[in-house]
Design a protein around this motif. Structure first.
Motif, PDB file in Angstrom:
ATOM      1  N   HIS A 121      10.682   1.940   9.782  1.00 28.25           N
ATOM      2  CA  HIS A 121       9.602   2.717   9.176  1.00 28.25           C
ATOM      3  C   HIS A 121       8.845   3.522  10.249  1.00 28.25           C
ATOM      4  N   TRP A 168       8.721  -4.359  17.411  1.00 27.92           N
ATOM      5  CA  TRP A 168       9.187  -4.937  16.144  1.00 27.92           C
ATOM      6  C   TRP A 168      10.703  -5.141  16.158  1.00 27.92           C
ATOM      7  N   PRO A 203      -0.018   0.651   5.916  1.00 24.73           N
ATOM      8  CA  PRO A 203      -0.283  -0.198   4.752  1.00 24.73           C
ATOM      9  C   PRO A 203       1.012  -0.574   4.021  1.00 24.73           C
ATOM     10  N   GLU A 204       0.981  -1.755   3.373  1.00 25.35           N
ATOM     11  CA  GLU A 204       2.153  -2.216   2.615  1.00 25.35           C
ATOM     12  C   GLU A 204       2.317  -1.390   1.338  1.00 25.35           C
ATOM     13  N   ASP A 205       1.196  -0.979   0.775  1.00 27.66           N
ATOM     14  CA  ASP A 205       1.266  -0.225  -0.493  1.00 27.66           C
ATOM     15  C   ASP A 205       1.492   1.266  -0.224  1.00 27.66           C
ATOM     16  N   ASP A 206       1.210   2.088  -1.209  1.00 25.32           N
ATOM     17  CA  ASP A 206       1.502   3.510  -1.099  1.00 25.32           C
ATOM     18  C   ASP A 206       0.433   4.315  -0.357  1.00 25.32           C
ATOM     19  N   THR A 251      -2.125   1.944  11.662  1.00 23.63           N
ATOM     20  CA  THR A 251      -2.220   1.120  10.466  1.00 23.63           C
ATOM     21  C   THR A 251      -1.156   1.575   9.477  1.00 23.63           C
ATOM     22  N   LYS A 296      12.028  -7.519  13.391  1.00 21.93           N
ATOM     23  CA  LYS A 296      11.384  -6.938  12.202  1.00 21.93           C
ATOM     24  C   LYS A 296      11.947  -5.536  11.990  1.00 21.93           C
ATOM     25  N   GLU A 324      12.936  -3.660   9.437  1.00 25.07           N
ATOM     26  CA  GLU A 324      12.439  -2.672   8.485  1.00 25.07           C
ATOM     27  C   GLU A 324      11.164  -1.989   8.965  1.00 25.07           C
ATOM     28  N   LYS A 325      10.285  -2.806   9.532  1.00 24.20           N
ATOM     29  CA  LYS A 325       9.049  -2.216  10.059  1.00 24.20           C
ATOM     30  C   LYS A 325       9.362  -1.233  11.185  1.00 24.20           C
ATOM     31  N   GLU A 374      -0.823   6.087   5.814  1.00 24.55           N
ATOM     32  CA  GLU A 374      -0.922   5.358   7.081  1.00 24.55           C
ATOM     33  C   GLU A 374      -1.954   6.044   7.973  1.00 24.55           C
TER      34      GLU A 374
END
Ligand SMILES: [Zn+2]
Lengths: 332, 448
Positions: free
Chosen positions: A302, A291, A270-273, A268, A296, A298-299, A276
């Motif tokens: 990450h 991805w 998360p988009e926010d801070d 998981t 995708k 950027e994902k 994970e």
């Protein structure tokens, strides 16, 4: 007096001792027993004698030096010359193999014997089944000692082809049993891949293990994905089923992203801070590739960054290397 | 033993002991590969800077004679004197000499490399060796270990013998095969095809793609391709930005990115607790993923197959592969060195297979080879494909060129001498040559 010298059975043989000379490399402190037996073996091989006493002598040498590369062949020729029943030799070899787990020659010798035996039973399904059963029983015994013994697995792949065991329920069942005992047994995973994707009934002959095979039925691909996916839930950090899934997808001509949802069960981001949640570094790797396949970037980046900095730091350089082409894409 | 550096003196001591004294009886099971052990001993001492040049001439000559004594009269070498009969046994049977115990491919490779230390390549029956090598190739492109009197090629179809064949060919003919010798050359395209077919679904290479990927077989395939110039030039990749290797054309490999993933995955974090556990649980789940991260004092070992234990030799097989495909920078030498130095380096010198094991010749050599591949100070620069120092590789290169220059016999005062065709005095010397003595001419007539 040794085992041979002065022994009336060997009276007629003049041994040919090893001539090592002064500059000998890797000289070994042979026992007198080995040096003597070797001299007699050399004499017997030079005379091309194929008699019952040769079986005793070769057995003796094998007990001390199972990696002797010609004694096995010489023994095979002697067995042929004497018409010795092959099953007798096979059961003798079971003992030798159990005592010499790491030896390769034994398994080669076994193949020679099976090759020799096969023509006499090739039209008798019951005899083939009986041979398959007894070999399986012996291999199971070997796997009790070491379930990842490379030589045994190689021999097994040979036997599946030779006896046509691809659809044998016992074969697949036994692999599943081994995986039930140890889900990380990569040898068993490999064998399963071979059984499924080299099955002549529905696979393309000579299709490479790394390429798409259009003849593999969808149902088989689905079945294998389900099997491997179940195994990842059992042990998320076990790489074997993750590799297996990649292999199955490639054989089935499917993209990694086709099972993205499944891999997402372990990760998981998360988009926010908020932090994970990662249950498997292999899932993260899998998603990064899926991805990147879908653009995708950027994902994907990450995920690779998390692997490099947090979840799999021993391979940091590798993950960074994987990130490089993604950076190129984003900057374009 | 808790030291984070190479204890050169102790390693030299270990290898000198292997050279000078009898190996323990336990080595009897390796009696048929004494040539292999002999090579490891000579080459380890070379890497450590204490090579055969430190021995008296006489000793070097004796070692050379021993190696040459293992040469088979029909070409190739035998694994040990126990496989080589006295000359009188090899009776001419009309189509060459009787085979007795046949020559063996691994022994031939290690004998040639060993002669590089103590002899010359023109002491090898080169033509016979190359013709024999060709007879070992099967229709599927693979090679056997030896060929029997009945013409049966024995030994597995795996990548080991392909590697050895490629290396023997490199040593004896180099990159360029002369037109005259082409008919005796092995079928390189078929071999490359065979190697390509060996890649498995998880990216590694096995004895065939139907078996489990294995770092030893992977090394043999990649090193063979490297010796046949079927890999991209590593220098062009490692000097460019990372990531380009994935797009580089790699004609010898079907799936390069899969290969790289498989190779780097062979690294495993070693923890001491592993030792106390049973085999099955050794590869067990880390308690938390955070344990996969690394700190300063950690150890990284290599396994040869997925989910197996770390073993010294795989540190070499894997780092060498990465190096040959130009991806040596994808590993971090620090924790790998630490594993070798503090976990498998032994206090009497040498390396053991795994932490706590006694040293043996095989793992002791490959431990050094792994370190040399990662450019360990104190060891000579290393060529991972031939598994010898670069200096030694260059020497072999020169020896081959020297051996390829034909020499001729000339006579002076009733004695025969030989002179190389590239000798400045060649023309003059040959012109001044006497006729061979009468009795030689007569003897030759009888033979014919
Ligand atoms: Zn090892």
């Amino acid at each position: 007096m040794g085992k041979y010298e002065g022994n009336p059975v060997w009276d007629d043989v003049v041994p040919i001792p090893q001539d090592d000379g002064e500059g000998a490399l890797a000289q070994i402190a042979y026992t007198d027993e080995y040096a003597e037996a070797m001299g007699y073996l050399r004499a017997i091989m030079a005379a091309k004698e194929y008699s019952p006493r040769v079986l005793d002598l070769t057995e003796h040498i094998i007990s001390m030096n199972a990696a002797h590369y010609t004694v096995w062949l010489y023994r095979a020729s002697t067995l042929r010359a004497l018409n010795t029943p092959i099953d007798k030799e096979l059961s003798w070899m079971n003992e030798v193999a159990l005592q010499n787990q790491k030896n390769y020659q034994i398994w080669h010798h076994r193949q020679i014997l099976i090759d020799q035996l096969y023509p006499s039973i090739s039209s008798d399904p019951a005899a083939i089944q009986a041979l398959a059963d007894s070999e399986l029983a012996f291999m199971t015994q070997m796997f009790d000692e070491d379930s990842k013994n490379y030589h045994v697995w190689s021999y097994r792949q040979y036997l599946v082809r030779k006896l046509g065991l691809f659809n044998s329920p016992a074969e697949l069942k036994s692999v599943e049993n081994l995986l039930r005992k140890d889900i990380r047994n990569n040898s068993a995973w490999s064998h399963r891949f071979f059984l499924v994707f080299c099955n002549p009934e529905y696979s393309t002959p000579d299709s490479k293990a790394t390429e798409y095979d259009a003849r593999i039925p969808d149902a088989i691909v689905d079945r294998e994905l389900a099997f491997a996916q179940a195994a990842t839930f059992e042990a998320p950090q076990n790489q074997s089923p993750w590799n297996y899934i990649r292999g199955v997808l490639r054989k089935g001509g499917r993209k990694l992203s086709s099972v993205e949802q499944f891999a997402g069960e372990f990760v998981t981001l998360p988009e926010d801070d908020s932090a994970e949640d990662v249950k498997s570094s292999h899932a993260l790797d899998f998603l990064a590739e899926a991805w990147s396949e879908e653009g995708k970037t950027e994902k994907a980046d990450h995920a690779l960054r998390l692997l490099a900095d947090k979840y799999d730091r021993i391979r940091k350089n590798y993950w960074d290397w994987r990130r490089a082409p993604l950076k190129e894409k984003t900057s374009k | 033993m808790g030291e984070s550096q190479l204890d050169t003196e102790r390693h030299i001591k270990y290898w000198r002991r292997c050279l000078k004294s009898l190996l323990p009886t336990d080595y009897t099971s390796t009696d048929s590969s004494r040539m292999t052990l002999g090579f490891f001993i000579l080459s380890a001492l070379d890497l450590l800077g204490a090579g055969v040049e430190t021995l008296p001439d006489k000793e070097r000559a004796n070692i050379r004679d021993w190696i040459l004594k293992c040469q088979h009269p029909n070409g190739g070498f035998c694994g040990s004197p126990n496989h080589r009969y006295p000359d009188g046994y090899y009776v001419d049977v009309g189509h060459g000499k009787q085979l007795m115990d046949p020559a063996n491919l691994p022994a031939t490779f290690f004998a040639i490399l060993s002669l590089g230390f103590v002899g010359r390549l023109d002491q090898i029956r080169r033509r016979d060796c190359l013709r024999w090598l060709k007879t070992l190739q099967r229709d599927d492109g693979s090679f056997g270990e030896f060929i029997t009197e009945e013409g049966i090629i024995e030994g597995g179809n795996d990548t080991r013998y392909c590697y050895l064949a490629a290396a023997v060919r490199w040593a004896l003919t180099g990159d360029q095969v002369s037109e005259e010798e082409e008919k005796d050359d092995i079928d390189v395209e078929k071999m490359v095809d065979h190697l390509r077919r060996g890649q498995t679904y998880d990216g590694g290479i096995s004895e065939s793609s139907e078996h489990e990927a294995h770092a030893g077989y992977t090394y043999c395939a990649i090193a063979a391709l490297s010796l046949l110039n079927r890999l991209p030039d590593p220098s062009t990749i490692s000097s460019s930005t990372p990531g380009t290797a994935s797009t580089a054309k790699l004609p010898g490999l079907a799936d390069l990115s899969g290969m790289v993933r498989w190779l780097v995955s062979r690294q495993i974090k070693y923890t001491m607790e592993e030792d106390e556990e049973e085999d099955e649980t050794s590869s067990a789940e880390p308690l938390s993923l955070a344990e996969l991260s690394l700190n300063e004092s950690e150890f990284v070992g290599f396994n040869g197959r997925c989910n197996k234990k770390a073993d010294t030799c795989y540190s070499f097989w894997v780092t060498a592969c990465l190096d040959m495909i130009g991806s040596g920078n994808l590993i971090e030498p620090g924790p790998i060195r630490r594993f070798l130095f503090e976990q498998t380096q032994h206090r009497i010198g040498g390396f053991g297979k795994s932490p706590g094991s006694p040293p043996d010749i095989y793992h002791s050599y490959l431990g050094l080879a792994a370190l040399a591949t990662m450019k360990e100070p104190g060891l000579k620069s290393f060529d991972p494909a031939l598994c010898i120092s670069i200096q030694q590789k260059e020497k072999l290169d020169k020896m081959r060129r020297d051996a390829l220059v034909p020499t001729r016999t000339y006579w002076k005062h009733g004695y025969s001498f030989s002179i190389r065709e590239d000798d400045p005095a060649y023309e003059k010397t040959m012109a001044a040559s006497e006729e061979p003595p009468r009795f030689i001419v007569d003897a030759l007539k009888i033979v014919r």
